[in-house]
Design an enzyme around this catalytic site. Structure first.
Site, mmCIF file in Angstrom:
data_model
loop_
_atom_site.group_PDB
_atom_site.id
_atom_site.type_symbol
_atom_site.label_atom_id
_atom_site.label_comp_id
_atom_site.label_asym_id
_atom_site.label_seq_id
_atom_site.Cartn_x
_atom_site.Cartn_y
_atom_site.Cartn_z
ATOM 1 N N SER A 20 -3.368 41.800 40.175
ATOM 2 C CA SER A 20 -2.288 41.042 39.536
ATOM 3 C C SER A 20 -1.003 41.862 39.435
ATOM 4 C CB SER A 20 -2.732 40.608 38.133
ATOM 5 O OG SER A 20 -1.627 40.050 37.448
ATOM 6 N N ARG A 21 0.126 41.196 39.752
ATOM 7 C CA ARG A 21 1.433 41.855 39.611
ATOM 8 C C ARG A 21 2.011 41.637 38.209
ATOM 9 N NH1 ARG A 21 -0.528 42.643 44.119
ATOM 10 N NH2 ARG A 21 0.618 43.540 45.875
ATOM 11 N N THR A 67 -5.900 34.062 34.336
ATOM 12 C CA THR A 67 -5.928 33.754 35.759
ATOM 13 C C THR A 67 -7.371 33.466 36.162
ATOM 14 O OG1 THR A 67 -5.172 34.466 37.943
ATOM 15 C CG2 THR A 67 -5.992 36.208 36.499
ATOM 16 N N LYS A 71 -8.897 29.747 33.586
ATOM 17 C CA LYS A 71 -7.881 28.787 33.127
ATOM 18 C C LYS A 71 -8.469 27.498 32.540
ATOM 19 C CE LYS A 71 -3.831 30.097 35.792
ATOM 20 N NZ LYS A 71 -2.801 29.635 36.715
ATOM 21 N N ASP A 108 2.964 27.246 34.409
ATOM 22 C CA ASP A 108 3.041 27.351 35.869
ATOM 23 C C ASP A 108 4.096 26.397 36.464
ATOM 24 O OD1 ASP A 108 1.126 29.319 35.851
ATOM 25 O OD2 ASP A 108 -0.518 28.039 36.522
ATOM 26 N N GLY A 136 -5.227 21.683 44.281
ATOM 27 C CA GLY A 136 -5.891 22.532 43.297
ATOM 28 C C GLY A 136 -5.026 22.720 42.057
ATOM 29 N N ILE A 223 3.822 28.491 47.283
ATOM 30 C CA ILE A 223 3.516 29.163 46.011
ATOM 31 C C ILE A 223 2.688 30.426 46.243
ATOM 32 C CG2 ILE A 223 3.727 27.003 44.740
ATOM 33 C CD1 ILE A 223 0.702 27.246 44.105
ATOM 34 N N GLY A 246 6.821 32.356 46.930
ATOM 35 C CA GLY A 246 6.068 32.081 45.700
ATOM 36 C C GLY A 246 6.286 33.077 44.570
HETATM 37 N N1 LIG Z 1 3.198 31.884 42.668
HETATM 38 C C1 LIG Z 1 2.429 31.661 41.621
HETATM 39 O O1 LIG Z 1 2.772 31.956 40.471
HETATM 40 C C2 LIG Z 1 1.092 30.980 41.829
HETATM 41 C C3 LIG Z 1 0.502 30.217 40.800
HETATM 42 C C4 LIG Z 1 -0.723 29.587 41.044
HETATM 43 C C5 LIG Z 1 -1.337 29.733 42.292
HETATM 44 N N2 LIG Z 1 -0.744 30.495 43.251
HETATM 45 C C6 LIG Z 1 -1.382 30.649 44.573
HETATM 46 O O2 LIG Z 1 -1.605 29.356 45.115
HETATM 47 C C7 LIG Z 1 -2.779 29.339 45.904
HETATM 48 C C8 LIG Z 1 -3.679 28.204 45.423
HETATM 49 O O3 LIG Z 1 -4.069 28.447 44.091
HETATM 50 P P1 LIG Z 1 -4.876 27.349 43.227
HETATM 51 O O4 LIG Z 1 -5.066 27.944 41.891
HETATM 52 O O5 LIG Z 1 -4.214 26.013 43.349
HETATM 53 O O6 LIG Z 1 -6.272 27.341 44.025
HETATM 54 P P2 LIG Z 1 -7.398 26.207 44.003
HETATM 55 O O7 LIG Z 1 -7.366 25.431 42.739
HETATM 56 O O8 LIG Z 1 -8.653 26.909 44.411
HETATM 57 O O9 LIG Z 1 -6.966 25.216 45.200
HETATM 58 C C9 LIG Z 1 -6.976 25.655 46.537
HETATM 59 C C10 LIG Z 1 -6.321 24.613 47.440
HETATM 60 O O10 LIG Z 1 -6.270 25.154 48.763
HETATM 61 C C11 LIG Z 1 -6.897 24.223 49.658
HETATM 62 N N3 LIG Z 1 -7.523 24.948 50.752
HETATM 63 C C12 LIG Z 1 -8.340 26.021 50.681
HETATM 64 N N4 LIG Z 1 -8.737 26.384 51.915
HETATM 65 C C13 LIG Z 1 -8.162 25.517 52.786
HETATM 66 C C14 LIG Z 1 -8.179 25.371 54.199
HETATM 67 N N5 LIG Z 1 -8.876 26.209 54.979
HETATM 68 N N6 LIG Z 1 -7.443 24.388 54.752
HETATM 69 C C15 LIG Z 1 -6.731 23.547 53.976
HETATM 70 N N7 LIG Z 1 -6.674 23.623 52.627
HETATM 71 C C16 LIG Z 1 -7.382 24.599 52.051
HETATM 72 C C17 LIG Z 1 -7.912 23.503 48.801
HETATM 73 O O11 LIG Z 1 -8.285 22.299 49.426
HETATM 74 P P3 LIG Z 1 -9.700 21.594 49.089
HETATM 75 O O12 LIG Z 1 -9.471 20.795 47.831
HETATM 76 O O13 LIG Z 1 -9.986 20.774 50.278
HETATM 77 O O14 LIG Z 1 -10.718 22.707 48.898
HETATM 78 C C18 LIG Z 1 -7.088 23.294 47.528
HETATM 79 O O15 LIG Z 1 -6.179 22.236 47.675
HETATM 80 C C19 LIG Z 1 -3.411 30.735 45.752
HETATM 81 O O16 LIG Z 1 -3.053 31.505 46.871
HETATM 82 C C20 LIG Z 1 -2.762 31.295 44.493
HETATM 83 O O17 LIG Z 1 -2.652 32.712 44.519
HETATM 84 C C21 LIG Z 1 0.459 31.103 43.054
#
Ligand SMILES: NC(=O)c1ccc[n+]([C@@H]2O[C@H](COP(=O)([O-])OP(=O)(O)OC[C@H]3O[C@@H](n4cnc5c(N)ncnc54)[C@H](OP(=O)(O)O)[C@@H]3O)[C@@H](O)[C@H]2O)c1
Length: 280
Positions: A20-21, A67, A71, A108, A136, A223, A246
């Site tokens: 985590s950053r 995280t 959550k 978020d 997600g 993101i 992001g």
């Molecule tokens: N910048 C920020 O502050 C911030 C905040 C939150 C999250 N993030 C980043 O956002 C990303 C997602 O986080 P999350 O919490 O939303 O994760 P999550 O709840 O696990 O959701 C993951 C999403 O990615 C999709 N996915 C995974 N593998 C895939 C593939 N091979 N092809 C197509 N879609 C795929 C999933 O689709 P399915 O439903 O089909 O599995 C789902 O929609 C992560 O990299 C996280 O680090 C960044």
């Protein structure tokens, strides 16, 4: 609010957590504000979140961020859930109140929209159709805030259609869940595209999204923040689209946490962004 007699404490609970950053950015603010305090990475195993959150008050913590994988579980533990967190079904920030009770909130969506507005101050959610890829936790934050900000049409594409349909059912409004195979054509006429999937992140595959139909005027945002420019953003920039990475979402979601914990409104500065970007 000044804190002359107190060593201020906050942290992030996750499993794993050392990547985590957040400690870097929060500890930057302690230095900027010349405050005695520390923000710590707290490695909390799944199953131990309850005792960990209950320890915050006796240990003198003002609060913490949550995280993966905590959550959702935190909803059952905190004493009160703020409306946004309730609607999202996830808590990203816990605040210890004066009576030691715990308030769970979710910043978020705030982080996402303020990162976008920071990059493009005149941006308006109703400027045109918005395409969101993924359904997600990140997608829930992004679609909720875009809807609240007046988006008229959000085309939602997720690999697993049932998950995007659930999101549409939960939030309603301008959101329409559409089949994954239609995502490339779904970019036609879009003003904003947001990748909320984990695709493009270091160690993951690239997002399979053909940008041919996307207007050159559209903004493309991701993101994912490791790497700072994902292959999607690089492809969008190469064809002339404006892009937002992001990292800004991560930085801006931390601001309301400081307001809740310490009564201070910290600033996201170019220096702070550069410091963290140098580690990505
Ligand atoms: N910048 C920020 O502050 C911030 C905040 C939150 C999250 N993030 C980043 O956002 C990303 C997602 O986080 P999350 O919490 O939303 O994760 P999550 O709840 O696990 O959701 C993951 C999403 O990615 C999709 N996915 C995974 N593998 C895939 C593939 N091979 N092809 C197509 N879609 C795929 C999933 O689709 P399915 O439903 O089909 O599995 C789902 O929609 C992560 O990299 C996280 O680090 C960044």
């Amino acid at each position: 609010m000044s804190h002359p007699d107190q060593f201020l404490l906050a942290g992030v609970m996750g499993w794993p957590v050392m990547h985590s950053r957040s400690p870097m950015l929060h500890n930057y603010w302690f230095e900027q504000h010349k405050l005695a305090g520390r923000y710590l990475p707290l490695a909390i195993e799944p199953g131990k979140l309850g005792p960990a959150l209950r320890s915050l008050a006796p240990l003198g913590f003002s609060g913490c961020n949550l995280t993966i994988p905590h959550k959702e579980k935190a909803l059952e533990i905190v004493d009160e859930i703020a409306p946004t967190a309730k609607k999202m079904g996830a808590i990203s920030c816990v605040t210890v109140r004066k009576d030691s009770t715990l308030l769970g909130s979710n910043n978020d969506g705030y982080g996402y929209i303020h990162a976008l507005l920071d990059a493009f101050p005149g941006w308006k959610a109703d400027a045109g159709p918005i395409v969101v890829i993924g359904s997600g936790g990140g997608a829930r934050a992004v679609t909720m805030i875009l809807s609240e900000r007046g988006a008229k049409e959000i085309r939602l594409f997720n690999r697993t259609l049932t998950r995007s349909q659930t999101l549409q059912r939960d939030f309603g409004g301008p959101i329409t869940a559409l089949p994954w195979d239609e995502r490339h054509n779904g970019l036609e006429g879009a003003a904003l595209v947001v990748n909320t999937t984990s695709q493009g992140m270091v160690g993951q595959g690239n997002l399979d999204l053909k940008l041919d139909k996307l207007p050159k005027t559209a903004i493309v945002s991701d993101i994912v923040y490791i790497p700072k420019e994902t292959p999607l953003l690089a492809a969008a920039r190469a064809r002339g689209n404006r892009t937002v990475n992001g990292l800004g979402m991560l930085l801006h979601q931390a601001r309301p946490a400081w307001e809740a914990w310490f009564g201070i409104s910290p600033k996201v500065t170019p220096e702070m962004r550069a410091m963290i970007e140098a580690t990505l």
